[in-house]
Design an enzyme around this catalytic site. Sequence first.
Site, PDB file in Angstrom:
ATOM      1  N   GLU A 176       0.804  -1.240   0.000  1.00 62.35           N
ATOM      2  CA  GLU A 176       0.000   0.000   0.000  1.00 62.35           C
ATOM      3  C   GLU A 176       0.834   1.285   0.000  1.00 62.35           C
ATOM      4  O   GLU A 176       0.638   2.178   0.831  1.00 62.35           O
ATOM      5  CB  GLU A 176      -0.977  -0.016   1.192  1.00 62.35           C
ATOM      6  CG  GLU A 176      -1.900  -1.231   1.171  1.00 62.35           C
ATOM      7  CD  GLU A 176      -2.715  -1.444   2.447  1.00 62.35           C
ATOM      8  OE1 GLU A 176      -2.757  -0.533   3.287  1.00 62.35           O
ATOM      9  OE2 GLU A 176      -3.298  -2.519   2.587  1.00 62.35           O
ATOM     10  N   GLU A 280      -5.993 -10.989  -0.849  1.00 64.13           N
ATOM     11  CA  GLU A 280      -6.731 -10.830   0.418  1.00 64.13           C
ATOM     12  C   GLU A 280      -8.244 -10.892   0.168  1.00 64.13           C
ATOM     13  O   GLU A 280      -9.012 -10.100   0.712  1.00 64.13           O
ATOM     14  CB  GLU A 280      -6.365  -9.490   1.082  1.00 64.13           C
ATOM     15  CG  GLU A 280      -4.880  -9.323   1.316  1.00 64.13           C
ATOM     16  CD  GLU A 280      -4.509  -8.037   2.066  1.00 64.13           C
ATOM     17  OE1 GLU A 280      -5.400  -7.377   2.619  1.00 64.13           O
ATOM     18  OE2 GLU A 280      -3.305  -7.714   2.086  1.00 64.13           O
TER      19      GLU A 280
HETATM   20  O1  9MR Z   1      -6.615  -8.490   9.021  1.00 56.97           O
HETATM   21  C1  9MR Z   1      -5.593  -7.684   9.609  1.00 56.97           C
HETATM   22  C2  9MR Z   1      -6.047  -7.186  10.976  1.00 56.97           C
HETATM   23  O2  9MR Z   1      -6.181  -8.273  11.867  1.00 56.97           O
HETATM   24  C3  9MR Z   1      -5.027  -6.189  11.515  1.00 56.97           C
HETATM   25  O3  9MR Z   1      -5.556  -5.603  12.686  1.00 56.97           O
HETATM   26  C4  9MR Z   1      -4.742  -5.099  10.480  1.00 56.97           C
HETATM   27  C5  9MR Z   1      -3.627  -4.172  10.962  1.00 56.97           C
HETATM   28  O4  9MR Z   1      -2.409  -4.856  11.061  1.00 56.97           O
HETATM   29  O5  9MR Z   1      -4.332  -5.691   9.263  1.00 56.97           O
HETATM   30  C6  9MR Z   1      -5.314  -6.525   8.685  1.00 56.97           C
HETATM   31  O6  9MR Z   1      -4.857  -7.013   7.447  1.00 56.97           O
HETATM   32  C7  9MR Z   1      -4.609  -6.023   6.448  1.00 56.97           C
HETATM   33  C8  9MR Z   1      -3.445  -6.493   5.615  1.00 56.97           C
HETATM   34  O7  9MR Z   1      -2.340  -6.742   6.444  1.00 56.97           O
HETATM   35  C9  9MR Z   1      -3.088  -5.479   4.538  1.00 56.97           C
HETATM   36  N1  9MR Z   1      -4.235  -5.138   3.718  1.00 56.97           N
HETATM   37  C10 9MR Z   1      -5.435  -4.757   4.464  1.00 56.97           C
HETATM   38  C11 9MR Z   1      -5.789  -5.839   5.484  1.00 56.97           C
HETATM   39  C12 9MR Z   1      -7.072  -5.488   6.191  1.00 56.97           C
HETATM   40  O8  9MR Z   1      -6.884  -4.312   6.935  1.00 56.97           O
END
Ligand code: 9MR
Length: 368
Positions: A176, A280
């Site tokens: 990102e 994802e």
């Molecule tokens: O699913 C993840 C959640 O449990 C965490 O709190 C969050 C912050 O670290 O990240 C979420 O996963 C993200 C992923 O790492 C990157 N793309 C967006 C995902 C959803 O926020």
Amino acid sequence: MKKLLLLILLLVFSCSDSDSNQDCCSIDPENQPLTYQAQTSLKDLASFPVGNIVSANKIQINNQFISTLLNDFNSITAENDMKMRNMFIGPNEYDFSDGDVIVSFAKENGIRVFGHALIWHSSIPDWLQNFNGTDSEFEGLVENYIKSTVLHFSQEKMIINGQEVSVVSGWDVVNEAFTNQADNAIFRQRIGSDYVEKCFIWAREADSDVKLFYNDYGLETNSNKVNQVLNMIDYFRNNNIPIDGVGLQMHIDHINPLLQQIEDNLQLFINKDVLIHFSELDITVNRNSDISTLTFERAESQENRYRDIVNLYLNVPITNRFGITLWGMRDIDSWLLNHHNNPNEYPLLFNTNYETKISHRGFAEGLQ
Ligand code: 9MR
């Protein structure tokens, strides 16, 4: 009469599990099934790896999660355990223990691990955020972190189809980057606007084989961001900077974006001949919060949408298919419940009791 009483008792009993209130009995009020009996596992139907997310904790203690995971999936990504905040605990100090648990689990079961994510503005450890050394010391720390992490996770090997491969097959090197938050984050501010390419170069220096990905959300719709990523790929290629693939996160809804738009954007990445990871995937059905229990109408719409999306992925030439990863197992496990502050999101393939929702059938049919 006795029979009726027994039936009522049975129903009350089977619906009394506190966990199962969201999808009690897997039938919506109009008596349409929300689940089905899967005959074949997703990984057996697919011509590419099918993944899901894990945590070290879950794969150590949750047997139902493990058996569901191993039945349908042959690729795992750490939801959080292999992010910078979790691993980079101090200057040149690392804690790889959770990732190691995940890698040994994968190795025992002959499935791959996808590394997520080396650099992400949302996962910066506090000590690094507040680091008060010079910019060049800061850059040195990040370089060492990337190299140490990639090198560490390149050590474990397994034999797949007679060939020795690393258990960790790829990494989201930068996640990102084309956002305002990333522009304002310390990586760009302290290393410079070329920090993304530097990260890819450091990762490649640590491991000459591991697949290196750029990962982002909104690539299904946002043409500005798509152009930025496409330009980055061109720039990398013209300047001998390594990049193997792109992750399209695919956090989408059962209606939007329109399939045609996703298809058009996907084609732009296919044209670049990179590996493509739907990294994802989840599909919401309640963005307006207008349902408080999953209805058959929404479940069916979601089933169709999963079928369409998986089917669309088959547009990717077979050698460029890195795989599709679901972002969660059961609806109640999804990050979206918190993110949308809505307990009634049903974005995934399994209900609270690990039963296969009809969305799972959509996924399976899309593979065929
Ligand atoms: O699913 C993840 C959640 O449990 C965490 O709190 C969050 C912050 O670290 O990240 C979420 O996963 C993200 C992923 O790492 C990157 N793309 C967006 C995902 C959803 O926020």
